[in-house]
Design a protein around this motif. Structure first.
Motif, PDB file in Angstrom:
ATOM      1  N   LEU A 142       0.826  -1.212   0.000  1.00 26.14           N
ATOM      2  CA  LEU A 142       0.000   0.000   0.000  1.00 26.14           C
ATOM      3  C   LEU A 142       0.858   1.258   0.000  1.00 26.14           C
ATOM      4  N   ARG A 143       1.923   1.249   0.778  1.00 23.85           N
ATOM      5  CA  ARG A 143       2.786   2.438   0.873  1.00 23.85           C
ATOM      6  C   ARG A 143       3.541   2.702  -0.424  1.00 23.85           C
ATOM      7  N   LYS A 171      -2.183  13.534  -8.839  1.00 17.73           N
ATOM      8  CA  LYS A 171      -1.367  12.638  -8.040  1.00 17.73           C
ATOM      9  C   LYS A 171      -1.170  13.288  -6.677  1.00 17.73           C
ATOM     10  N   LEU A 172      -1.570  12.584  -5.631  1.00 18.74           N
ATOM     11  CA  LEU A 172      -1.515  13.149  -4.284  1.00 18.74           C
ATOM     12  C   LEU A 172      -0.287  12.704  -3.513  1.00 18.74           C
ATOM     13  N   GLY A 173       0.427  11.743  -4.023  1.00 21.41           N
ATOM     14  CA  GLY A 173       1.624  11.259  -3.339  1.00 21.41           C
ATOM     15  C   GLY A 173       1.465   9.824  -2.900  1.00 21.41           C
ATOM     16  N   PHE A 174       2.192   9.485  -1.851  1.00 22.85           N
ATOM     17  CA  PHE A 174       2.204   8.117  -1.340  1.00 22.85           C
ATOM     18  C   PHE A 174       1.767   8.115   0.119  1.00 22.85           C
ATOM     19  N   ILE A 184      -3.020   8.470   5.761  1.00 22.42           N
ATOM     20  CA  ILE A 184      -2.374   9.753   6.024  1.00 22.42           C
ATOM     21  C   ILE A 184      -1.388  10.023   4.892  1.00 22.42           C
ATOM     22  N   LEU A 185      -1.547  11.189   4.275  1.00 20.35           N
ATOM     23  CA  LEU A 185      -0.644  11.614   3.207  1.00 20.35           C
ATOM     24  C   LEU A 185       0.136  12.821   3.679  1.00 20.35           C
ATOM     25  N   PRO A 186       1.394  12.938   3.273  1.00 28.86           N
ATOM     26  CA  PRO A 186       2.140  14.141   3.639  1.00 28.86           C
ATOM     27  C   PRO A 186       1.582  15.344   2.884  1.00 28.86           C
ATOM     28  N   SER A 187       1.569  16.483   3.546  1.00 28.91           N
ATOM     29  CA  SER A 187       1.095  17.706   2.911  1.00 28.91           C
ATOM     30  C   SER A 187       2.063  18.118   1.817  1.00 28.91           C
ATOM     31  N   ARG A 188       1.541  18.697   0.767  1.00 34.41           N
ATOM     32  CA  ARG A 188       2.386  19.191  -0.316  1.00 34.41           C
ATOM     33  C   ARG A 188       2.930  20.577  -0.002  1.00 34.41           C
ATOM     34  N   ARG A 189       2.342  21.223   0.992  1.00 33.63           N
ATOM     35  CA  ARG A 189       2.732  22.591   1.315  1.00 33.63           C
ATOM     36  C   ARG A 189       3.352  22.664   2.699  1.00 33.63           C
ATOM     37  N   PRO A 190       4.658  22.737   2.769  1.00 32.38           N
ATOM     38  CA  PRO A 190       5.276  22.896   4.098  1.00 32.38           C
ATOM     39  C   PRO A 190       4.962  24.274   4.659  1.00 32.38           C
ATOM     40  N   SER A 191       4.752  24.331   5.948  1.00 33.06           N
ATOM     41  CA  SER A 191       4.472  25.617   6.582  1.00 33.06           C
ATOM     42  C   SER A 191       5.751  26.159   7.196  1.00 33.06           C
ATOM     43  N   TRP A 192       5.642  27.199   7.969  1.00 34.36           N
ATOM     44  CA  TRP A 192       6.806  27.826   8.592  1.00 34.36           C
ATOM     45  C   TRP A 192       7.602  26.823   9.404  1.00 34.36           C
ATOM     46  N   PHE A 193       8.902  27.012   9.437  1.00 31.09           N
ATOM     47  CA  PHE A 193       9.837  26.197  10.214  1.00 31.09           C
ATOM     48  C   PHE A 193       9.858  24.740   9.768  1.00 31.09           C
ATOM     49  N   GLY A 194       9.450  24.474   8.523  1.00 30.40           N
ATOM     50  CA  GLY A 194       9.542  23.135   7.968  1.00 30.40           C
ATOM     51  C   GLY A 194       8.462  22.176   8.440  1.00 30.40           C
ATOM     52  N   LYS A 195       7.541  22.645   9.261  1.00 29.87           N
ATOM     53  CA  LYS A 195       6.463  21.779   9.733  1.00 29.87           C
ATOM     54  C   LYS A 195       5.384  21.702   8.649  1.00 29.87           C
ATOM     55  N   SER A 196       4.827  20.536   8.467  1.00 31.18           N
ATOM     56  CA  SER A 196       3.752  20.399   7.485  1.00 31.18           C
ATOM     57  C   SER A 196       2.547  19.727   8.131  1.00 31.18           C
TER      58      SER A 196
END
Length: 87
Positions: A13-14, A26-29, A46-58
């Motif tokens: 699945l991953r 395509k949303l990612g993996f 759970i998919l990783p966000s495509r947009r990182p926010s401040w300080f590298g947190k997403s």
């Protein structure tokens, strides 16, 4: 009529790409799965966000398992319309 209950390993699945059926995007993996251990079932992917926010947190994207529409050989089709941020 027999219900299709094919099994997939977590590793398989991953490795599959997630595709939104509404846009074809395509949303990612899959980053992680949320599992109900008492009921032995997957609650969401759970998919990783495509947009990182401040300080590298997403902020991760959580899509309920009921929105997984089809699992193919190398892709997972999801109805992610209300969960995906529009560009």
């Amino acid at each position: 009529m027999q219900e299709d209950k094919s099994l997939h390993s977590l590793d398989n699945l991953r490795a599959m790409e997630i595709i939104d059926i509404n846009t074809g995007a395509k949303l990612g993996f899959i980053k992680d799965l949320k599992i109900d251990c008492e009921e032995s079932r997957v609650l969401s992917i759970i998919l990783p966000s495509r947009r990182p926010s401040w300080f590298g947190k997403s902020d991760d994207i959580e899509i309920p398992w009921k929105n997984v529409k089809k699992i193919g050989v190398d892709v997972v089709l999801v109805d992610g319309d209300e969960y995906i941020l529009k560009e």
